[in-house]
Each structure stands twice: as structure tokens, then as C-alpha cells.
Design an enzyme around this catalytic site. Structure first.
Site, PDB file in Angstrom:
ATOM      1  N   CYS A  79       0.834  -1.205   0.000  1.00  0.00           N
ATOM      2  CA  CYS A  79       0.000   0.000   0.000  1.00  0.00           C
ATOM      3  C   CYS A  79       0.869   1.256   0.000  1.00  0.00           C
ATOM      4  O   CYS A  79       1.469   1.583  -1.016  1.00  0.00           O
ATOM      5  CB  CYS A  79      -0.977  -0.043   1.171  1.00  0.00           C
ATOM      6  SG  CYS A  79      -2.396   1.048   0.913  1.00  0.00           S
ATOM      7  N   HIS A 167      -3.859  -5.146   0.491  1.00  0.00           N
ATOM      8  CA  HIS A 167      -3.385  -5.666   1.783  1.00  0.00           C
ATOM      9  C   HIS A 167      -3.519  -7.189   1.817  1.00  0.00           C
ATOM     10  O   HIS A 167      -4.604  -7.721   2.054  1.00  0.00           O
ATOM     11  CB  HIS A 167      -4.181  -5.047   2.930  1.00  0.00           C
ATOM     12  CG  HIS A 167      -3.851  -3.612   3.189  1.00  0.00           C
ATOM     13  ND1 HIS A 167      -2.822  -3.215   3.998  1.00  0.00           N
ATOM     14  CD2 HIS A 167      -4.406  -2.481   2.707  1.00  0.00           C
ATOM     15  CE1 HIS A 167      -2.753  -1.902   4.021  1.00  0.00           C
ATOM     16  NE2 HIS A 167      -3.713  -1.424   3.239  1.00  0.00           N
ATOM     17  N   GLU A 169      -2.419  -9.120   4.087  1.00  0.00           N
ATOM     18  CA  GLU A 169      -2.430  -9.616   5.457  1.00  0.00           C
ATOM     19  C   GLU A 169      -3.824  -9.764   6.043  1.00  0.00           C
ATOM     20  O   GLU A 169      -4.013 -10.442   7.058  1.00  0.00           O
ATOM     21  CB  GLU A 169      -1.584  -8.703   6.356  1.00  0.00           C
ATOM     22  CG  GLU A 169      -2.141  -7.303   6.594  1.00  0.00           C
ATOM     23  CD  GLU A 169      -1.765  -6.301   5.513  1.00  0.00           C
ATOM     24  OE1 GLU A 169      -1.914  -5.087   5.765  1.00  0.00           O
ATOM     25  OE2 GLU A 169      -1.331  -6.714   4.415  1.00  0.00           O
TER      26      GLU A 169
END
Length: 509
Positions: A79, A167, A169
Site C-alpha cells: 500500500c 493488503h 495480510e
């Protein structure tokens, strides 16, 4: 030498989550502020740049010096990290036509790219940004896009450097774990050897070397962190570890006696100290939450210090500090810059003149539990819900009296026992009751009552950073409410807290 991945933090709310995902791959990683990059020795196999609340176009935006990293070590920008790698090296980042937030469908443009390996041609990802990369430098090759984001992922040719606009994660990124595995294992070459068993083995060895025959004193709280820290130390130095368990008078009902007995059954050298009269006396009339915390912290230090000074030749103070506390105490200007005053990261009373040892300072809470299981600690202790350091003091809103403590202890016991009996306890991350500073009218028998109200709280979470309220069955809540009102004199109303964190917090104070 323990191989590791470095995560440079730009203040993102997701930084800890990146670390958790990497560690779930059995690869050790550390989070460091972007402006405090540690020495890059042979143990560092790769670097991840986190997201950030900043725009790369802001004057005060993080601007790290990557000269020792980029082109030399595998590097992944996530990001903001991807936008920085684009804008700082000749690309262009501009405000997105509309804020790009939520699920998006990623189309992999180069299935042969090392970062994209094994990902389906189309996969769901999670976006969270206000800017977008409009142009990349000449040697940046786009390897994935979405319908709205042309530069969703890129690879810098001639380097082991990638940038991704999404993202990986978060759980909403369906194949995020595979992407991180591609980077951490495939590109960085990490061996995935960091397990709870290897942690125990290396930590016990290091503790023996560091502490030798020195004596160590540890304040036990009855919680998971201090208990696991105690067993690790005991495994390393045996009876040179002296544990002190202070009863502030603000523990759960019967907790002092029950936990003390469990510690003694584990072979720990423990002394229990009843100090409720001191704590409750000093808290009398105090209503401000922060003042409560400071009084409790001060009293604990005084009681603990008095007991510790009776042990001859103590050279070390052990603490159950865990990794989120360490991260928050050295945070960049992110959402975790301020920590509660009762967190005691490296905070020693000066007059104790002791060195500090924190055997769990590298672990997240769930990792602490896994280490505890590897050490053979009972599930009853390992599975305990987190309990606030100041105890029931911050679950009694307003002033604290012995009578209020007794009411809340009785309410809490009925609630927690009911969760166990219904098989719900292990499905909840943390549960507790709060005694509210309001009274309400009720009817019991033929009489009107004017008594206290309690709120029940139950949340699910991974590490307490965010939390959702638990949808406990209505029948369960009805039974618990009736039980509390019928059995606890002084309570005639029970409510259930259905707030999530954020915007609320887990505790009320």
C-alpha cells in the site's frame, strides 16, 4: 543465528497483522519504526514496508532511507510502501478518483512472476487507500491489476523488489497468505523453522547464559503472560526464580487462592501476599479512571518492592511484557502512539536497582499461549481470558468500596461459570462484568427495589487491537441475568454490551 524478516512501520493499523501472518508461516519477524532501521546483519532475509495513514504527497509523509535495502535485499512494499517505492524513484502517485476501500477482484497479469506464483488468475483482495499509482518508472513491470487500479502490483526488473497496492495480510484477501509465502519463503528463502518448540529451546538456553546463578524476582498476576514467563524462567534457572503474587483485593472471586494453588502444583517458588486493605484504602473516594490506575500501579510497586527486598542477592526483575507492548512503546506516529499508564514496558522503580529480563517480549498473545502449551502448562491456565492489570477497579465505574467489589466478584463468578457450563468460554476472547454507577427501579416479590445495574461484556479478538461483540444466545443471557438478579443482593438489572472496538474499547475505563 535466527533468520528474520524486518517490517518497517509507517503507522498503519495493519502493521501488526502483517507480522502475525509472517509468523504464522513459522518465520520470525520484527517491526521497527521506518526512521529507526536496525543493523542489517546476515540474519535479515528480507524487508516489508507497511501501509500508512499518510499520503506520499504529504509534506510530513514518512521518507525512509532505503539505500542499504533496495536492490540489496528482497523488498516488498504494501500500500503506502508500494506508493513510496513508485513515487520516490521516478513514478507518480495522485489522489484516486474515489477512495478505494474494500473488496476488489485482482487479475494476475504475469503468472510466472515469483510473487504471483500459485495465485489463481483472478482472486479477491482488500483495498484501503485514497491515492493511486498513475505512472511507474521505466523498469517497473506491472504484474497484476484490478478493474479500477491498473498498478495493483509491480516488480522492479533487475531487483528482488515488489510493490502491491492491496493488503495481503487481512482475511478478505483470499490468497494473501500464499502471496506472503511466495515472498517470505520463495523469494527471501526463509526456512520456516521458527516454532514454539524452537522458541522454548533457544530462550531457555539464552536465559541460562544470561542469568547464570543470579536470582530473579517476578511479579505473578495469575494471567497467561506472567505464568508462561515464570515457567520459562523456572525451566532455565529453577529455584533461583522467586515469584510474588500480590492480592490487590481487586481480583476475581477466590482467584488468589485458586491461582496460588495452581502455581504451587507447577513447582514454582511462589509467595502470596494479601494487600487488599492497602489498595482499597488508597482507592477510597477516587472516581477518575486514570487516577485509579496510577494508585494501583504505585501500590503494587510498593508492596512488590517491600517483598522483593526480603530476598537476598536478587539481581534481576522479570516481567511478562509481550510484543504488542514493546511495539506500542516505540511506535511511530501511528494509531498506537499512546499506551495506558499501567503498561510497564521497561519501567523499573529506580530504588530497586535491578536489571530487567522479559522472556516473552518477542511474542504476540496467541504465540504466548502456544509456548505455554509446549511447556506443558495446563489448559485451564493457558486458556484464561485476559484480565485488566488494575483488576476490577476499572470495571467498577465511579468510586470503589469493599461492598461494590464483593457485588462485582459475585456477578462475575456467575457469568464466567455460566460461560464454562454452556461450553462458550473458549469461544470468547474476553468476558467480564461492569458495575455501573447508576441505580434503577425494580420489583422483587411485592416490593419495589432501587438497586444497581451491571453490564455484561463478551468479545472475540486475536490480540485486543480490534474486537467484535459476541452474539451470545438469548436463552443463555436470559438465564445468566435471572441468576445474577436472584443471587446477588444489590443488583436488579442486567444489560449486555453490543459495542465493537473500534469505536468502543473492550474495557469501559
Amino acid at each position: 543465528m535466527q533468520e528474520k524478516i524486518l517490517i518497517l512501520d509507517f503507522g498503519s493499523q495493519y502493521t501488526q497483522l502483517i507480522a502475525r501472518r509472517v509468523r504464522e508461516l513459522n518465520v520470525y519477524c520484527e517491526i521497527h519504526p521506518f526512521n529507526k532501521i536496525p543493523a542489517l546483519d546476515a540474519s535479515v532475509r528480507g524487508v516489508i514496508l507497511s501501509g500508512s495513514p499518510y499520503s506520499v504527497r504529504d509534506k510530513e509523509a514518512p521518507n525512509p532511507d532505503l539505500s542499504a535495502i533496495k536492490g540489496r535485499l528482497p523488498l516488498l512494499g504494501v500500500c503506502y510502501g508500494a506508493q513510496f517505492l513508485a513515487s520516490a524513484f521516478g513514478g507518480e502517485v495522485k489522489p484516486a478518483p474515489s477512495r478505494e476501500y474494500g473488496r476488489a477482484m485482482l487479475t494476475v497479469g504475469d503468472a510466472g512472476d515469483a510473487l504471483m506464483k500459485g495465485l489463481p488468475a483472478k482472486t479477491q483482495v482488500w483495498m484501503s487507500h485514497g491515492d493511486t499509482i498513475t505512472r511507474v518508472p521505466d523498469n517497473y513491470r506491472i504484474v497484476a491489476s484490478t478493474e479500477d487500479v491498473r498498478v495493483a502490483a509491480y516488480h522492479i526488473e533487475g531487483e528482488q523488489t515488489w510493490g502491491i497496492q492491496f493488503h495481503p495480510e487481512v482475511y478478505h484477501s483470499t490468497d494473501g497468505t500464499q502471496l506472503l509465502r511466495n515472498f517470505v519463503v520463495g523469494i527471501c528463502g526463509c526456512a520456516q523453522s521458527w516454532t514454539s518448540e524452537s522458541f522454548v529451546e533457544s530462550t531457555v538456553r539464552e536465559l541460562r547464559e544470561r542469568l547464570g546463578n543470579d536470582r530473579v524476582v517476578l511479579g505473578l498476576s495469575g494471567g497467561v503472560d506472567s505464568s508462561v514467563a515464570a515457567v520459562l524462567l523456572h525451566k532455565a534457572i529453577g529455584h533461583n526464580l522467586y515469584c510474588i503474587f500480590v492480592d490487590s483485593g481487586l481480583l476475581r472471586k477466590n482467584e488468589f487462592e485458586e491461582v496460588l494453588a495452581s502455581y504451587e502444583n507447577m513447582g514454582l517458588n511462589v509467595k502470596g501476599v494479601k494487600a487488599g486493605a492497602k489498595f482499597l484504602g488508597d482507592l477510597a473516594g477516587v472516581t477518575d479512571p486514570e487516577t485509579k490506575r496510577k494508585i494501583i500501579g504505585r501500590d503494587f510497586v510498593e508492596v512488590f518492592n517491600e517483598e522483593a527486598q526480603q530476598i537476598k542477592d536478587v539481581k534481576w526483575l522479570a516481567q511478562g511484557t509481550i510484543y504488542p507492548d514493546v511495539i506500542e512503546s516505540c511506535s511511530v506516529n501511528g494509531p498506537s502512539a499512546t499506551i495506558k499508564s499501567h503498561h510497564n514496558v521497561g519501567g523499573l522503580p529506580e530504588k530497586m536497582n535491578l536489571r530487567i529480563v522479559e522472556p516473552l517480549r518477542l511474542l504476540f498473545k496467541d504465540e504466548v499461549r502456544r509456548v505455554g502449551r509446549s511447556l506443558g502448562i495446563s489448559e485451564q491456565l493457558i486458556g484464561r481470558h485476559p484480565f485488566p492489570g488494575p483488576g476490577l477497579a476499572i470495571r467498577i465505574l465511579g468510586d470503589i468500596t469493599p461492598e461494590k467489589v464483593e457485588i462485582l466478584q459475585n456477578v462475575d463468578k456467575i457469568y464466567i461459570d455460566a460461560l464454562h457450563a454452556a461450553g462458550l468460554y473458549d469461544k470468547v476472547w474476553q468476558a467480564g462484568a461492569i458495575l455501573l454507577p447508576v441505580k434503577s427501579v425494580g420489583v422483587m416479590g411485592d416490593e419495589r427495589t432501587y438497586e444497581s445495574c451491571v453490564a455484561l461484556r463478551a468479545v472475540t479478538s486475536t490480540d485486543g487491537m480490534t474486537a467484535d461483540w459476541v452474539h451470545l444466545p438469548y436463552e443463555f443471557l436470559a438465564d445468566v441475568s435471572n441468576d445474577i438478579i436472584n443471587k446477588v443482593k444489590g443488583v436488579n438489572r442486567v444489560v449486555y454490551d453490543i459495542s465493537s472496538k473500534p469505536p468502543a474499547t473492550i474495557e469501559w475505563e
